[in-house]
Design a protein around this motif. Sequence first.
Motif, PDB file in Angstrom:
ATOM      1  N   CYS A   1      34.359  31.110  18.620  1.00 18.22           N
ATOM      2  CA  CYS A   1      33.566  30.785  16.998  1.00 18.22           C
ATOM      3  C   CYS A   1      33.645  29.262  17.185  1.00 18.22           C
ATOM      4  N   VAL A   2      32.497  28.650  16.619  1.00 12.76           N
ATOM      5  CA  VAL A   2      31.904  27.701  17.868  1.00 12.76           C
ATOM      6  C   VAL A   2      31.896  27.338  15.725  1.00 12.76           C
ATOM      7  N   ALA A   3      31.851  25.924  15.822  1.00  9.00           N
ATOM      8  CA  ALA A   3      31.192  25.122  14.607  1.00  9.00           C
ATOM      9  C   ALA A   3      30.779  24.052  14.608  1.00  9.00           C
ATOM     10  N   VAL A   4      29.477  24.043  13.508  1.00  4.94           N
ATOM     11  CA  VAL A   4      28.410  23.051  13.745  1.00  4.94           C
ATOM     12  C   VAL A   4      27.623  22.859  12.602  1.00  4.94           C
ATOM     13  N   ASP A   5      27.453  21.244  12.212  1.00  2.00           N
ATOM     14  CA  ASP A   5      26.614  21.140  11.014  1.00  2.00           C
ATOM     15  C   ASP A   5      24.992  20.504  11.418  1.00  2.00           C
ATOM     16  N   SER A   6      24.465  21.905  11.309  1.00  4.68           N
ATOM     17  CA  SER A   6      22.707  22.031  12.445  1.00  4.68           C
ATOM     18  C   SER A   6      22.512  22.853  11.880  1.00  4.68           C
ATOM     19  N   ALA A   7      21.607  23.487  11.105  1.00  9.26           N
ATOM     20  CA  ALA A   7      20.581  24.015  11.063  1.00  9.26           C
ATOM     21  C   ALA A   7      20.456  25.402  11.980  1.00  9.26           C
ATOM     22  N   LYS A   8      19.639  24.500  12.756  1.00  8.50           N
ATOM     23  CA  LYS A   8      18.604  24.108  14.060  1.00  8.50           C
ATOM     24  C   LYS A   8      19.576  25.016  14.980  1.00  8.50           C
TER      25      LYS A   8
ATOM     26  N   ASP B   1      27.030  42.761  23.737  1.00 11.34           N
ATOM     27  CA  ASP B   1      28.154  42.522  24.547  1.00 11.34           C
ATOM     28  C   ASP B   1      29.287  41.497  23.986  1.00 11.34           C
ATOM     29  N   ARG B   2      28.746  40.056  23.612  1.00  9.84           N
ATOM     30  CA  ARG B   2      29.258  39.184  23.092  1.00  9.84           C
ATOM     31  C   ARG B   2      28.504  38.694  21.820  1.00  9.84           C
ATOM     32  N   ARG B   3      29.032  38.731  20.830  1.00 14.70           N
ATOM     33  CA  ARG B   3      29.299  38.447  19.077  1.00 14.70           C
ATOM     34  C   ARG B   3      29.345  36.927  19.055  1.00 14.70           C
ATOM     35  N   LEU B   4      29.330  36.266  19.633  1.00 18.04           N
ATOM     36  CA  LEU B   4      29.428  34.349  18.810  1.00 18.04           C
ATOM     37  C   LEU B   4      28.943  34.355  17.630  1.00 18.04           C
ATOM     38  N   GLU B   5      30.685  33.790  17.158  1.00 15.82           N
ATOM     39  CA  GLU B   5      30.846  33.655  15.463  1.00 15.82           C
ATOM     40  C   GLU B   5      29.901  32.080  15.137  1.00 15.82           C
ATOM     41  N   VAL B   6      29.929  31.415  14.170  1.00 16.61           N
ATOM     42  CA  VAL B   6      29.407  30.309  13.448  1.00 16.61           C
ATOM     43  C   VAL B   6      29.807  29.618  12.545  1.00 16.61           C
TER      44      VAL B   6
ATOM     45  N   SER C   1      22.611  26.484  14.791  1.00 16.29           N
ATOM     46  CA  SER C   1      23.328  27.398  14.232  1.00 16.29           C
ATOM     47  C   SER C   1      22.373  28.518  14.686  1.00 16.29           C
ATOM     48  N   TYR C   2      20.855  28.016  14.075  1.00 12.06           N
ATOM     49  CA  TYR C   2      20.386  29.547  14.378  1.00 12.06           C
ATOM     50  C   TYR C   2      19.631  29.766  16.043  1.00 12.06           C
ATOM     51  N   TYR C   3      20.016  28.602  17.251  1.00 11.81           N
ATOM     52  CA  TYR C   3      19.641  29.360  18.045  1.00 11.81           C
ATOM     53  C   TYR C   3      20.270  29.277  19.258  1.00 11.81           C
ATOM     54  N   ILE C   4      21.634  29.523  18.799  1.00 14.77           N
ATOM     55  CA  ILE C   4      22.706  29.546  19.745  1.00 14.77           C
ATOM     56  C   ILE C   4      23.229  30.463  19.662  1.00 14.77           C
ATOM     57  N   THR C   5      23.446  31.553  18.435  1.00  9.29           N
ATOM     58  CA  THR C   5      23.705  33.026  19.166  1.00  9.29           C
ATOM     59  C   THR C   5      22.374  33.526  19.884  1.00  9.29           C
TER      60      THR C   5
ATOM     61  N   ARG D   1      21.757  27.796  -1.546  1.00  7.32           N
ATOM     62  CA  ARG D   1      23.456  28.612  -1.406  1.00  7.32           C
ATOM     63  C   ARG D   1      22.444  29.564  -0.563  1.00  7.32           C
ATOM     64  N   ALA D   2      21.815  30.576  -0.891  1.00 10.87           N
ATOM     65  CA  ALA D   2      21.429  31.618   0.200  1.00 10.87           C
ATOM     66  C   ALA D   2      21.330  31.025   1.720  1.00 10.87           C
ATOM     67  N   THR D   3      21.009  30.238   2.123  1.00  9.21           N
ATOM     68  CA  THR D   3      20.133  29.226   3.296  1.00  9.21           C
ATOM     69  C   THR D   3      22.278  29.045   3.969  1.00  9.21           C
ATOM     70  N   TYR D   4      22.955  28.463   2.937  1.00 13.35           N
ATOM     71  CA  TYR D   4      23.892  28.030   3.886  1.00 13.35           C
ATOM     72  C   TYR D   4      24.668  29.303   4.256  1.00 13.35           C
ATOM     73  N   GLU D   5      24.237  30.583   3.044  1.00 10.98           N
ATOM     74  CA  GLU D   5      25.241  31.491   3.352  1.00 10.98           C
ATOM     75  C   GLU D   5      24.631  32.617   4.575  1.00 10.98           C
ATOM     76  N   LYS D   6      23.593  32.216   5.084  1.00 12.14           N
ATOM     77  CA  LYS D   6      22.566  32.827   6.033  1.00 12.14           C
ATOM     78  C   LYS D   6      23.198  31.953   7.167  1.00 12.14           C
ATOM     79  N   LEU D   7      23.364  30.555   7.621  1.00 11.51           N
ATOM     80  CA  LEU D   7      23.420  30.031   8.508  1.00 11.51           C
ATOM     81  C   LEU D   7      25.388  29.868   9.282  1.00 11.51           C
ATOM     82  N   ASN D   8      25.384  30.573   7.861  1.00 12.26           N
ATOM     83  CA  ASN D   8      27.472  30.968   8.022  1.00 12.26           C
ATOM     84  C   ASN D   8      27.682  31.969   8.879  1.00 12.26           C
ATOM     85  N   TYR D   9      27.728  32.648   9.845  1.00 13.21           N
ATOM     86  CA  TYR D   9      27.654  34.238  10.439  1.00 13.21           C
ATOM     87  C   TYR D   9      29.737  33.990  10.741  1.00 13.21           C
ATOM     88  N   HIS D  10      30.691  34.410  10.197  1.00 11.44           N
ATOM     89  CA  HIS D  10      32.443  34.200  11.236  1.00 11.44           C
ATOM     90  C   HIS D  10      31.838  34.825  10.680  1.00 11.44           C
ATOM     91  N   THR D  11      33.515  35.826  10.982  1.00 13.46           N
ATOM     92  CA  THR D  11      34.511  37.146  10.189  1.00 13.46           C
ATOM     93  C   THR D  11      35.974  36.423  10.402  1.00 13.46           C
TER      94      THR D  11
END
Length: 437
Positions: A389-396, A409-414, A398-402, A298-308
């Motif tokens: 805000c982009v939705a993905v089903d991949s940890a990799k 100046d641009r904070r992409l949400e995932v 999610s990690y690299y896209i930001t 669950r901690a990993t799931y929450e880490k990979l989700n960063y959106h407001t």
Amino acid sequence: MIDVKLTDEERQMLQGERGLVPRLCMEWLVEMCQIAGTDTIVELDGTGDFHTPWTSMTFHHDFSLEELKKLADSGARFKIPTFANKSPFTEMSPVHGWEGCDMRCKSGGGRRFDDPVFHEQSMHAEFYAEFRKMGMLQTHSCASYLTAGFLPTIGQHCSWNESSAIPYCNAVLGARTNIDGSFATCFLGKAPYYDMHVTENRYATVLVDSERLIHTDTEWDLLGFTIGEDCGLAVPCITGTAKPTTTQFCKLNAAMNTGGSIRMYHIPGSTPEAPSVEAAFGGKAPARRVVIGERELRATYEKLNYHTTDIVDMVYLGCPHLNAVDLMLLARKLEGKRVKVPLWIMTAPWLYDVARNQGFLETFEKAGAKLMDGTCPAAMGGVPDYVNCVAVDSAKQSYYITGCYPDDDRRLEVCYGTQDDCVEAALTGKWNGEWRG
Ligand code: F3S
């Protein structure tokens, strides 16, 4: 300074007696041996792949097209079956599905991926004609092994280059590679002999027990990232899981080598070098034991989700690139539906043709989804400008896209979640995914 052991032929190459390219490749190889701390070169009998055009052909020389032509015309050939990783050159344009891709290419001077002239230039056809002459197969995928039709077998020495693919070679196939696939290794059919080429280094050192029976794609993805973060460079032996499918192996590999640098692991009963836990450890005791349960996943799931926000502007599926069965299953999910926000689906170029022949492409197009190949948003340098805000089903992914947006100046949400969560987001434009322990 390590005195690298050389055969007479290798010494002649190093001294330039066999021509410029062998000399440059040998110089690179010897330098790599110094860096790796080995005095031994291993003869490759498996396969190779590298990021074209040159990935570390040499440290000090970039070849022109003319030089490459001269080389290919001289009869020079890659010594091992050699595949092209991802899209051509640094532009990372999709090979297919680039039309209507509403995005600029950072490494291509800001030109649009969907500009036909730019697309044609970014394919660098003249270069690849020469590479093909030398024996390269233009798979252009981070998961070339899904389409290659020719895989190394147990114990064969390879030279691959892609973080998600390295554990596939080592752990799943039982072949042996470090992440050193390059023009030089494929051209010479030689690589520095260290780390994963050496039997002793392939045994597990950390025992990872999963408290829950890992069996869904997302669980494998989360487990992989969690293990990677915990184990770093160690070789884990994983217990407490179901038998992974091909897709799940790919997810596990990509996530483990993103959360950490796992290039080898064992799943007793599933991976070829681990008929049992004891065999995975080579008869030795584990250096430590890690237990991964609900809390860690669950901690990993929450880490990979960063959106407001729950408003999704784009959905991306296909990290690593989807295989033929993935494409079939996804086509089923989209049959008769219509997406509300752009849905990019990524596969390998050779599977694009399969998708077309099998009717999946038509299904995707009718649903308004976009089938593309050879690349991914992280490789292309990000997402279209309209995407917050982009939705993905991949940890990799999610990690690299930001990482494509290093400046604040641009904070992409995932939004990160299951493929079903992502499909729903594509159909509704809204994120309803949540941890469903
Ligand atoms: Fe492949 Fe891109 Fe993922 S290259 S493994 S789809 S980050």
